[in-house]
Design an enzyme around this catalytic site. Structure first.
Site, mmCIF file in Angstrom:
data_model
loop_
_atom_site.group_PDB
_atom_site.id
_atom_site.type_symbol
_atom_site.label_atom_id
_atom_site.label_comp_id
_atom_site.label_asym_id
_atom_site.label_seq_id
_atom_site.Cartn_x
_atom_site.Cartn_y
_atom_site.Cartn_z
ATOM 1 N N SER A 2 -5.818 113.502 17.371
ATOM 2 C CA SER A 2 -7.055 113.816 18.069
ATOM 3 C C SER A 2 -6.946 115.170 18.776
ATOM 4 O O SER A 2 -6.615 116.164 18.143
ATOM 5 C CB SER A 2 -7.407 112.675 19.033
ATOM 6 O OG SER A 2 -8.728 112.773 19.482
ATOM 7 N N ASP B 93 -11.454 109.825 14.198
ATOM 8 C CA ASP B 93 -10.395 110.091 15.171
ATOM 9 C C ASP B 93 -9.106 109.301 14.910
ATOM 10 O O ASP B 93 -9.117 108.081 14.774
ATOM 11 C CB ASP B 93 -10.920 109.755 16.560
ATOM 12 C CG ASP B 93 -10.013 110.250 17.662
ATOM 13 O OD1 ASP B 93 -9.049 109.534 17.992
ATOM 14 O OD2 ASP B 93 -10.264 111.346 18.181
#
Length: 292
Positions: A46, A170
């Site tokens: 991320s 993500d």
């Protein structure tokens, strides 16, 4: 992976996810380089993929300066800013997300100095969640910006990234702090750069929007705790302190107030730098010094 990634005694920097709190990792990097510590491999999830890619491109203090500029850009209009009404309008138009990905893609292209992962100075991997088969997918080669954008496409904030016939979101959904991946790739010394959430105990949700946040935190922390419990005896892991506060790490609603959140970037960098510097002074003294 090539280079030092699989060498015995390899040093890994593992950078976890955490949205606007990722500025803490920049302070940790600043302290690591000041202590003469550089990575043989870098892994990111991320926002850690953004920070990690910059470090893998140039593992030196120069990358910290580049990241400070990038983080300032993340707080400017067009990336993660705009009124609540404007964000809701984007949701209405898209049906799934608050922000378009084009401004972030443009910022990454501007601040990442190479176009492909294999061109980075240090071996780098980042992780994303592949929607079609609910799989953990690691990017070790190919277009760098695509990989990083896929790793940090938070569901609800950014749209999924389509690469070929697959869609990615993500990486924090599947492996938020990938210590286990570093060990599997041969790392014997791992420095964990995290945003501070694991430094504070969870509490039961009190408000409706806290339910999903707490559930996600349980999942991400459980994976990290399991990786730490399964460490081989020859691997040393340093979990660097972020100096974050419970208030800034708690609550999804706070993370949606991006203008205010990114406005704290400089303070977070300096707090993490000071805390990590103190930690490294003690840790390196205990092992008789460190080398790059």
């Amino acid at each position: 992976m090539g280079g030092g990634a699989e060498d015995e005694g390899g040093r890994a920097f593992v950078l976890g996810g955490g949205g606007a709190l990722g500025a803490h990792e920049v302070g940790m990097l600043k302290a690591l380089f000041a202590a003469g510590l550089t990575p043989d491999m870098v892994l990111g999830t991320s926002v850690g993929a953004i920070n990690g890619a910059a470090v893998a491109a140039d593992p030196s203090q120069a990358s910290v300066e580049r990241l400070e500029e990038l983080w300032t850009g993340l707080g400017r209009a067009g990336v993660f800013t705009g009124s609540l009404v404007g964000r809701l309008s984007t949701v209405v138009r898209s049906g799934t997300h608050l922000y378009a990905s084009a401004p972030l893609r443009s910022l990454l292209r501007t601040h990442l100095p190479v176009t492909r992962i294999e061109e980075l100075a240090v071996p780098f991997q980042c992780v994303a969640a592949r929607i079609e088969d609910a799989a953990e997918h690691w990017f070790a080669d190919g277009p760098l910006v695509d990989a990083v954008l896929a790793s940090c496409s938070v569901p609800g904030l950014l749209p999924p990234v389509r690469l070929g016939e697959a869609h990615f979101v993500d990486g924090g959904l599947v492996n938020s702090i990938p210590v286990g991946r570093a060990v599997a790739l041969g790392a014997r010394e791992v420095f964990v750069l995290q945003v501070g959430r694991i430094e504070h105990a969870l509490a039961p949700p009190r408000l409706p929007w806290e339910v999903a946040t707490v559930a996600f935190e349980i999942a991400r922390r459980h994976r990290f705790a399991r990786d730490m419990a399964d460490l081989p005896p020859h691997v040393t892991v340093h979990v660097l302190p972020s100096a974050s506060t419970r208030d800034e790490t708690g609550g999804a609603l706070r993370q949606l107030r991006h203008r205010a959140a990114f406005g704290q970037t400089a303070e977070r960098i300096e707090r993490a730098y000071a805390a990590t510097s103190r930690y490294l002074d003690t840790a390196l003294a205990a092992k008789g010094g460190g080398d790059a």
